[in-house]
Scaffold this active site. Structure first.
Site, PDB file in Angstrom:
ATOM      1  N   SER A  73      25.946 -39.873  90.917  1.00  0.00           N
ATOM      2  CA  SER A  73      25.914 -39.511  92.336  1.00  0.00           C
ATOM      3  C   SER A  73      24.628 -38.796  92.766  1.00  0.00           C
ATOM      4  O   SER A  73      23.565 -39.390  92.752  1.00  0.00           O
ATOM      5  CB  SER A  73      27.150 -38.662  92.630  1.00  0.00           C
ATOM      6  N   ASP A 281      24.050 -39.875  99.845  1.00  0.00           N
ATOM      7  CA  ASP A 281      23.605 -39.471  98.506  1.00  0.00           C
ATOM      8  C   ASP A 281      23.540 -40.711  97.611  1.00  0.00           C
ATOM      9  O   ASP A 281      23.711 -41.836  98.088  1.00  0.00           O
ATOM     10  CB  ASP A 281      24.490 -38.358  97.917  1.00  0.00           C
ATOM     11  N   ASP A 285      28.746 -41.403  98.665  1.00  0.00           N
ATOM     12  CA  ASP A 285      30.030 -40.781  99.004  1.00  0.00           C
ATOM     13  C   ASP A 285      29.842 -39.495  99.812  1.00  0.00           C
ATOM     14  O   ASP A 285      30.818 -38.863 100.206  1.00  0.00           O
ATOM     15  CB  ASP A 285      30.924 -40.545  97.763  1.00  0.00           C
ATOM     16  N   ARG A 501      28.855 -19.566  91.319  1.00  0.00           N
ATOM     17  CA  ARG A 501      29.824 -20.307  90.485  1.00  0.00           C
ATOM     18  C   ARG A 501      29.093 -21.390  89.693  1.00  0.00           C
ATOM     19  O   ARG A 501      28.082 -21.934  90.148  1.00  0.00           O
ATOM     20  CB  ARG A 501      30.949 -20.935  91.325  1.00  0.00           C
ATOM     21  N   SER A 503      28.205 -24.921  88.372  1.00  0.00           N
ATOM     22  CA  SER A 503      28.391 -26.291  88.856  1.00  0.00           C
ATOM     23  C   SER A 503      29.215 -27.070  87.832  1.00  0.00           C
ATOM     24  O   SER A 503      29.135 -26.818  86.635  1.00  0.00           O
ATOM     25  CB  SER A 503      27.018 -26.948  89.029  1.00  0.00           C
ATOM     26  N   THR A 505      28.802 -30.372  87.815  1.00  0.00           N
ATOM     27  CA  THR A 505      28.079 -31.647  87.713  1.00  0.00           C
ATOM     28  C   THR A 505      26.653 -31.482  87.201  1.00  0.00           C
ATOM     29  O   THR A 505      26.007 -32.467  86.871  1.00  0.00           O
ATOM     30  CB  THR A 505      27.995 -32.344  89.091  1.00  0.00           C
TER      31      THR A 505
HETATM   32  C1  G16 Z   1      30.740 -34.167  93.192  1.00  0.00           C
HETATM   33  C2  G16 Z   1      32.151 -33.947  93.666  1.00  0.00           C
HETATM   34  C3  G16 Z   1      32.163 -33.051  94.877  1.00  0.00           C
HETATM   35  C4  G16 Z   1      31.432 -31.750  94.564  1.00  0.00           C
HETATM   36  C5  G16 Z   1      30.038 -32.038  94.000  1.00  0.00           C
HETATM   37  C6  G16 Z   1      29.337 -30.796  93.515  1.00  0.00           C
HETATM   38  O1  G16 Z   1      30.026 -34.798  94.213  1.00  0.00           O
HETATM   39  O2  G16 Z   1      32.740 -35.192  93.957  1.00  0.00           O
HETATM   40  O3  G16 Z   1      33.487 -32.813  95.265  1.00  0.00           O
HETATM   41  O4  G16 Z   1      31.305 -30.959  95.687  1.00  0.00           O
HETATM   42  O5  G16 Z   1      30.145 -32.920  92.898  1.00  0.00           O
HETATM   43  O6  G16 Z   1      30.101 -30.198  92.521  1.00  0.00           O
HETATM   44  P1  G16 Z   1      29.563 -28.990  91.685  1.00  0.00           P
HETATM   45  O7  G16 Z   1      29.282 -27.905  92.667  1.00  0.00           O
HETATM   46  O8  G16 Z   1      30.679 -28.650  90.765  1.00  0.00           O
HETATM   47  O9  G16 Z   1      28.313 -29.444  91.001  1.00  0.00           O
HETATM   48  P2  G16 Z   1      29.065 -36.036  93.927  1.00  0.00           P
HETATM   49  O10 G16 Z   1      28.583 -36.441  95.267  1.00  0.00           O
HETATM   50  O11 G16 Z   1      27.986 -35.537  93.017  1.00  0.00           O
HETATM   51  O12 G16 Z   1      29.973 -37.019  93.264  1.00  0.00           O
END
Ligand code: G16
Length: 536
Positions: A73, A281, A285, A501, A503, A505
């Site tokens: 993503s 993005d 999504d 917090r 992440s 991702t």
């Molecule tokens: C994903 C999730 C989202 C979240 C984002 C960031 O988005 O689907 O719900 O807000 O990651 O998450 P974090 O703050 O835990 O890194 P995407 O667009 O990367 O799939």
């Protein structure tokens, strides 16, 4: 012929790919994060194989199609990710996230044993409808990981259907339609037909059909570019005027929804003063809007997920009141800690709905939104959608089943991709509502509420797991003492709030700060980021 698990497992050496071995040492733990597994693409083949196996296992347990999306993503191009999509097109059920984390965390020599245990516990039957449906985004590593996932599905004797390049929401749609044909016409073309029809029908019901004004669309150099072009090709001509930007190039690099949201800057190339702009993005999504007041400067006025949520909720509430059904339905508006305080205040005071807060991740928001007849959910980063209950659907159709009702509420609900946040569907919905209200993008920015000054900073860290928060993610409970320091800074600077917090991702800690004054918000954000950096 039914093959034993030992036979299936031993057969895997015949599969021509190199995704079987776990290259990580025992100290490296990867877990099913905010949206599946995300890592540098080169370490992911073994994850794709094991997740392919798990997706197949789930499809056999449920006797339904399961989705597998290969995307990272918003992350940089060198990353990739694997995530499972449940039969109704929604995120993987949380109890299965634990199976996924367990499966990718074990060394190779324990894999067969754990697979046997899982299969025994889950009691697999004859599952004729079982299949794994997989798609990839534009990352160069996608095909290789899809091959590894296919090998994983073969370990469970389940068919693997590769749909190639799709946006993440399109894959969610494909899975839902496969299991529930009444949801919409099948295939990628079916997706364009469904939302294209809803757009056209809603357009016909607009009180004022003024000629289109230019929209600049930043496609993040991702899969959204070819798919948005196909979508607009499926719409009647002359309803939209779109200038496509960032169609080919390094994915998400200095462009895309995440870049614009975090930096509050125009992506490359710079947008033209006064022109309405939107950013997708990497897997389309997420959606944010923006515009520039001064072409000399890169800074933009941002309209993020909160602004989209408020626009959608305002419209729905007004329409429900006009249709005199407002009192017969429940409405929920779901946000996270990143929601701007001014948006939450507007929702409460002007729309008359108490916003509900859940942890980051569409999976949490979606789950909460499903509790209402109309559940509007958006993350500030532009990821969101609306869920509609069966009660809502039957109420607005007035019991009519033979032909679709001729009202805006119906066509709006058809336009929304209710299984997951979908930048392309959300974009068409925003475009229609701006037309409906007769608003420019500046009107939208100014007529509802103004964001409280805020900043978000990503702090790279080596070990995210040491940072732990309360459930609502607004306070750090570990490492001890860090939250006291943040509280002290908020008080000292007279700011509104700040939190940090990890992440789910990226290998970062996200810092958010909000204040009545932009300088104070920036100073607070930088100081909290420094605390995290120093600790790391
Ligand atoms: C994903 C999730 C989202 C979240 C984002 C960031 O988005 O689907 O719900 O807000 O990651 O998450 P974090 O703050 O835990 O890194 P995407 O667009 O990367 O799939």
């Amino acid at each position: 012929m039914t093959m034993s698990i030992d036979e299936r497992f031993n057969r895997r050496s015949n599969i021509d790919h190199n995704g079987q071995s776990n290259p990580l040492d025992d100290t490296v733990k990867i877990s099913y994060g905010t949206a599946g597994f995300r890592e540098k693409a080169e370490v992911l083949p073994f994850v794709a194989l094991r997740v392919g196996y798990l997706a197949a296992l789930r499809s056999r347990v449920l006797n339904k199609a399961i989705g597998l999306m290969i995307t990272a993503s918003h992350n940089p191009q060198c990353d990739n990710g694997v995530k499972i999509v449940d039969p109704n097109g929604e995120m993987l059920a949380s109890e299965w996230e634990n199976h996924a984390t367990m499966l990718v965390s074990i060394p190779d020599d324990e894999l067969l044993r754990e697979m046997k245990k899982l299969e025994e516990t889950l009691q697999l039957g004859d599952a004729k409808e079982a299949r794994v449906i997989c798609a990839v985004d534009t990352r160069p590593s996608g095909q290789h990981l899809a091959d590894a996932a296919k090998a994983g599905a073969a370990l469970c004797n389940v068919d693997f259907e590769f749909l190639g390049l799709l946006t993440t929401p399109q894959l969610h749609y494909a899975v839902r339609v496969q299991n529930d044909p009444a949801f919409g016409p099948p295939g990628e073309d079916g997706y364009y037909t469904k939302i294209g029809t809803a757009f056209r029908q809603f357009y016909e019901l607009l009180p004022n059909k003024s000629s289109p004004t230019l929209l600049m669309l930043d496609c993040a150099n991702g899969v959204g570019a070819p798919k948005a072009r196909k979508l607009f090709d499926a719409l009647p001509k002359n309803l939209m005027e779109v200038d496509f930007k960032n169609e080919v190039g390094e994915l998400n690099h200095e462009c895309g929804a995440d870049f614009v949201k975090i930096c509050k800057q125009s992506p490359v190339p710079t947008c033209i003063e006064g022109v309405r702009c939107a950013s997708l993005d990497g897997d389309a999504d997420r959606l944010v809007y923006f515009y520039s007041k001064n072409s000399e400067s890169k800074n933009v006025i941002l309209l993020d997920g909160d602004k989209i949520a408020v626009l959608f909720a305002k419209f729905l509430i007004e329409e429900l009141k006009e249709a005199k059904v407002f009192d017969q339905l429940t409405i929920g508006i779901v946000q996270t800690a990143y929601a701007n305080g001014a948006s939450s205040a507007y929702i409460k005071n002007q729309l008359g709905v108490d916003p509900i807060f859940v942890p980051t991740g569409v999976k949490h928001l979606h789950h909460e939104a499903m509790k209402y007849d109309i559940g509007v959910y958006f993350e500030a980063n532009g990821h969101g959608t609306i869920c509609f209950s069966d009660h809502f659907k039957s109420l607005i159709s007035g019991g009519e089943t033979s032909s679709p009702p001729k009202n805006r509420l119906y066509w709006f609900s058809q336009l929304i991709n209710e299984v997951v946040g979908d930048a392309l569907a959300d974009l068409l919905a925003v475009e229609l509502l701006l037309k409906y209200y007769g608003w420019t993008v500046e009107d939208w920015a100014n007529k509802l509420y103004h964001d409280a000054p805020n900043i978000q900073i990503k702090v790279p860290v080596t070990d995210r797991s040491i940072f732990q928060t309360t459930w609502d993610e607004t306070r750090l409970i570990a490492p001890l003492g860090l939250q006291d320091k943040i509280d002290h800074l908020v008080n000292e600077l007279g700011a509104i709030r700040a939190f940090a917090r990890p992440s789910g991702t990226e290998k970062t800690v996200r810092v958010y700060a909000e204040a009545e004054d932009a300088e104070v918000a920036n100073k607070l954000g930088e100081k909290v980021a420094e605390i995290i950096r120093n600790f790391n």
